[in-house]
Design a protein around this motif. Structure first.
Motif, PDB file in Angstrom:
ATOM      1  N   HIS A  43      -2.167   3.346  -7.683  1.00 50.97           N
ATOM      2  CA  HIS A  43      -3.216   1.647  -7.765  1.00 50.97           C
ATOM      3  C   HIS A  43      -2.539   0.791  -8.606  1.00 50.97           C
ATOM      4  CE1 HIS A  43      -7.360   0.304  -7.698  1.00 50.97           C
ATOM      5  NE2 HIS A  43      -7.540   0.124  -6.359  1.00 50.97           N
ATOM      6  N   ASP A  47      -1.939  -2.993  -6.759  1.00 49.99           N
ATOM      7  CA  ASP A  47      -2.464  -3.590  -6.756  1.00 49.99           C
ATOM      8  C   ASP A  47      -1.388  -5.380  -6.678  1.00 49.99           C
ATOM      9  OD1 ASP A  47      -5.441  -3.184  -5.246  1.00 49.99           O
ATOM     10  OD2 ASP A  47      -5.656  -3.078  -8.037  1.00 49.99           O
ATOM     11  N   ASP A  48      -0.674  -4.613  -8.118  1.00 49.33           N
ATOM     12  CA  ASP A  48       0.176  -5.718  -8.446  1.00 49.33           C
ATOM     13  C   ASP A  48       1.734  -6.395  -7.947  1.00 49.33           C
ATOM     14  OD1 ASP A  48      -1.603  -5.658 -10.151  1.00 49.33           O
ATOM     15  OD2 ASP A  48      -0.777  -4.967 -11.894  1.00 49.33           O
ATOM     16  N   LYS A  60      -7.211 -14.786  -9.118  1.00 51.23           N
ATOM     17  CA  LYS A  60      -7.203 -13.381  -8.888  1.00 51.23           C
ATOM     18  C   LYS A  60      -7.073 -13.126  -7.198  1.00 51.23           C
ATOM     19  CE  LYS A  60      -7.816  -9.668  -9.344  1.00 51.23           C
ATOM     20  NZ  LYS A  60      -6.679  -8.449  -8.754  1.00 51.23           N
ATOM     21  N   HIS A  63      -3.707 -13.573  -6.047  1.00 55.59           N
ATOM     22  CA  HIS A  63      -2.560 -12.734  -6.362  1.00 55.59           C
ATOM     23  C   HIS A  63      -3.115 -11.263  -5.869  1.00 55.59           C
ATOM     24  CE1 HIS A  63      -1.984  -9.565 -10.393  1.00 55.59           C
ATOM     25  NE2 HIS A  63      -2.588  -8.702  -9.492  1.00 55.59           N
ATOM     26  N   ASP A  64      -4.239 -10.899  -5.736  1.00 55.45           N
ATOM     27  CA  ASP A  64      -4.742 -10.086  -4.788  1.00 55.45           C
ATOM     28  C   ASP A  64      -4.818 -10.254  -2.972  1.00 55.45           C
ATOM     29  OD1 ASP A  64      -5.960  -8.934  -6.106  1.00 55.45           O
ATOM     30  OD2 ASP A  64      -7.847  -9.547  -5.461  1.00 55.45           O
ATOM     31  N   HIS A  65      -4.415 -11.539  -3.000  1.00 57.83           N
ATOM     32  CA  HIS A  65      -3.411 -11.715  -1.198  1.00 57.83           C
ATOM     33  C   HIS A  65      -1.554 -10.964  -1.157  1.00 57.83           C
ATOM     34  CE1 HIS A  65      -3.518 -14.330   2.371  1.00 57.83           C
ATOM     35  NE2 HIS A  65      -2.379 -14.807   2.220  1.00 57.83           N
ATOM     36  N   GLY A  67      -0.005  -8.944  -2.792  1.00 58.45           N
ATOM     37  CA  GLY A  67       0.006  -7.829  -2.505  1.00 58.45           C
ATOM     38  C   GLY A  67      -0.491  -6.785  -1.240  1.00 58.45           C
ATOM     39  N   ALA A  68      -1.826  -7.860  -0.875  1.00 62.73           N
ATOM     40  CA  ALA A  68      -2.232  -7.539   0.445  1.00 62.73           C
ATOM     41  C   ALA A  68      -0.800  -7.406   1.654  1.00 62.73           C
ATOM     42  CB  ALA A  68      -3.064  -8.351   0.669  1.00 62.73           C
ATOM     43  N   ASN A  97      -9.633  -1.158   3.856  1.00 60.64           N
ATOM     44  CA  ASN A  97      -8.318  -1.209   3.933  1.00 60.64           C
ATOM     45  C   ASN A  97      -8.127   0.833   4.556  1.00 60.64           C
ATOM     46  OD1 ASN A  97      -8.673   0.848   1.683  1.00 60.64           O
ATOM     47  ND2 ASN A  97      -7.118   0.525   1.351  1.00 60.64           N
TER      48      ASN A  97
END
Length: 155
Positions: A43, A47-48, A60, A63-65, A67-68, A97
């Motif tokens: 996980h 995420d990272d 954030k 950050h998530d963008h 990783g996705a 997802n």
């Protein structure tokens, strides 16, 4: 058919990462000509990955963008290469997802197996309608794979 070599079946195991359902399917498929693939199930790594590779983000959202998008490179490739896509919806979290992966697989015309408990029947009715099979436990997925590859029924 006796004596005929099985063709390798590529199976992508998508969905929740908090239980051992993938391990159960892989272990149950011993002796079958199956190659399994999956998203990154660590996980924190999932995420990272974007900021670890492309640099830190104070916001954030970004950050998530990052990783996705990196995860999407892996996911798209593996779904496109799969013969069968199994998507597991767990009880603990809403797996948006996983729903996206199911829709992507369906749009590509992949053979889709959805795996979830009876509590999700109503919420996932559209996803289930796109699937060729809806299973409630990993052993049923193993039985489906065995049947597809060998024609053998359980028991």
């Amino acid at each position: 058919m006796a004596g005929k070599e099985q063709e390798l079946l590529n199976v992508y195991l998508s969905g929740e990462i908090h239980t051992d359902w993938r391990d159960q399917i892989i272990a149950g498929s011993t002796g079958l000509e199956v190659a399994f693939s999956a998203p990154v199930t660590d996980h924190d790594a999932s995420d990272d990955c974007g900021v670890a590779i492309l640099g830190a983000e104070p916001n954030k959202f970004w950050h998530d963008h990052k990783g996705a998008k990196l995860n999407a490179i892996r996911t798209r490739r593996l779904i496109e290469q799969a013969d069968v896509v199994v998507v597991r919806f767990g009880d603990k979290y809403k797996q948006w997802n996983a729903a996206f992966d199911a829709g992507y697989a369906a749009a590509l015309g992949k053979s889709l197996i959805v795996l979830h408990g009876p509590d999700h029947q109503h919420a996932l009715k559209e996803v289930d309608a796109a699937a060729l099979a809806v299973a409630e436990d990993p052993q049923q997925v193993v039985q489906i794979l065995r049947y597809v590859l060998t024609g053998q029924l359980p028991g």
